[in-house]
Design a protein around this motif. Structure first.
Motif, PDB file in Angstrom:
ATOM      1  N   UNK A 123       0.853  -1.188   0.000  1.00 57.58           N
ATOM      2  CA  UNK A 123       0.000   0.000   0.000  1.00 57.58           C
ATOM      3  C   UNK A 123       0.888   1.238   0.000  1.00 57.58           C
ATOM      4  N   UNK A 124       0.672   2.115  -0.988  1.00 61.18           N
ATOM      5  CA  UNK A 124       1.501   3.318  -1.101  1.00 61.18           C
ATOM      6  C   UNK A 124       0.705   4.610  -0.947  1.00 61.18           C
ATOM      7  N   UNK A 125      -0.619   4.521  -0.919  1.00 60.02           N
ATOM      8  CA  UNK A 125      -1.438   5.714  -0.753  1.00 60.02           C
ATOM      9  C   UNK A 125      -2.851   5.347  -0.342  1.00 60.02           C
ATOM     10  N   UNK A 126      -3.471   6.238   0.445  1.00 56.25           N
ATOM     11  CA  UNK A 126      -4.846   6.054   0.907  1.00 56.25           C
ATOM     12  C   UNK A 126      -5.554   7.391   0.767  1.00 56.25           C
ATOM     13  N   UNK A 127      -6.802   7.340   0.309  1.00 57.31           N
ATOM     14  CA  UNK A 127      -7.596   8.547   0.110  1.00 57.31           C
ATOM     15  C   UNK A 127      -9.025   8.260   0.540  1.00 57.31           C
ATOM     16  N   UNK A 153     -14.361   8.576  -9.913  1.00 61.46           N
ATOM     17  CA  UNK A 153     -13.160   7.787 -10.200  1.00 61.46           C
ATOM     18  C   UNK A 153     -12.300   7.559  -8.962  1.00 61.46           C
ATOM     19  N   UNK A 154     -12.787   7.957  -7.781  1.00 57.17           N
ATOM     20  CA  UNK A 154     -12.056   7.710  -6.542  1.00 57.17           C
ATOM     21  C   UNK A 154     -11.008   8.745  -6.203  1.00 57.17           C
ATOM     22  N   UNK A 155     -11.199   9.970  -6.678  1.00 59.18           N
ATOM     23  CA  UNK A 155     -10.208  11.000  -6.397  1.00 59.18           C
ATOM     24  C   UNK A 155     -10.818  12.335  -6.051  1.00 59.18           C
ATOM     25  N   UNK A 189      -5.922  11.114  -4.517  1.00 62.41           N
ATOM     26  CA  UNK A 189      -6.572   9.814  -4.592  1.00 62.41           C
ATOM     27  C   UNK A 189      -6.218   9.089  -5.872  1.00 62.41           C
ATOM     28  N   UNK A 190      -7.216   8.467  -6.497  1.00 62.87           N
ATOM     29  CA  UNK A 190      -6.974   7.710  -7.723  1.00 62.87           C
ATOM     30  C   UNK A 190      -6.468   8.600  -8.841  1.00 62.87           C
TER      31      UNK A 190
END
Length: 187
Positions: A51-55, A132-134, A152-153
């Motif tokens: 895991x390199x990022x979470x939003x 789109x998850x961002x 995010x994405x």
């Protein structure tokens, strides 16, 4: 608890929809483990290898993985971590004092232009990138140039440059004649 997953335009990022609120309002970006200190859920997710990022959005969590890991191996532990978090009863983010949100630029000579830009971002752009998850964050306006940060994405997505230039820049230039260009900002 049933958690839906959706792909995003960024192949390194998946969107997880837990079926219950994630944030009351706004978004939260944790681009690296050190940033996750205020969030028990982000901290839990960063404990998963790759895991390199979470939003966080209001109703979703996006997780970004390292290119050397595959989603078919990562998805089960991510789903487990999200489920464990919600069953624990911990908050997604520890409560903190909120800034008032006003900045010096909001009352300067470009205040009306900045207000128009922010309104367009909030009403036309944010809902689309959230799908789109961002998210997209306004960072400034100077001599016709709008500075934005993708989260995010959308951060690191192969389509983000096209989205920024062809989509957002064209939209802003159409509605706000003072806008001549949109540039990304790395934070």
């Amino acid at each position: 608890m049933f958690i839906q997953t959706e792909s995003t335009p960024n192949p390194a990022t998946l969107k997880f929809i837990p079926g219950q609120p994630v944030l009351e309002r706004g978004t939260a970006d944790f681009p690296k483990p050190e940033a996750a200190g205020e969030s028990p859920l982000a901290s839990r997710l960063f404990q998963i290898d790759g895991v390199t990022g979470v939003f966080f959005g209001t109703d979703f969590v996006t997780v970004t993985k390292s290119d050397s890991f595959r989603w078919e191996h990562m998805k089960p532990p991510v789903l487990g971590a999200i489920m464990e978090h919600y069953l624990s009863g911990q908050p997604v983010i520890e409560p903190r004092d909120e800034p008032d949100g006003a900045s010096e630029a909001d009352s300067g000579p470009d205040a009306e232009v900045i207000k128009q830009i922010k309104d367009l971002l909030d009403t036309r752009v944010r809902p689309a990138v959230a799908q789109d998850g961002g998210d997209i964050v306004f960072h400034g306006f100077d001599r016709g140039i709008v500075y934005l940060h993708m989260q995010g994405a959308c951060a690191g997505c192969p389509s983000s440059t096209i989205t920024l230039k062809m989509g957002i820049e064209n939209l802003l230039r159409h509605y706000v004649p003072e806008v001549v260009e949109v540039r990304p900002v790395a934070v």
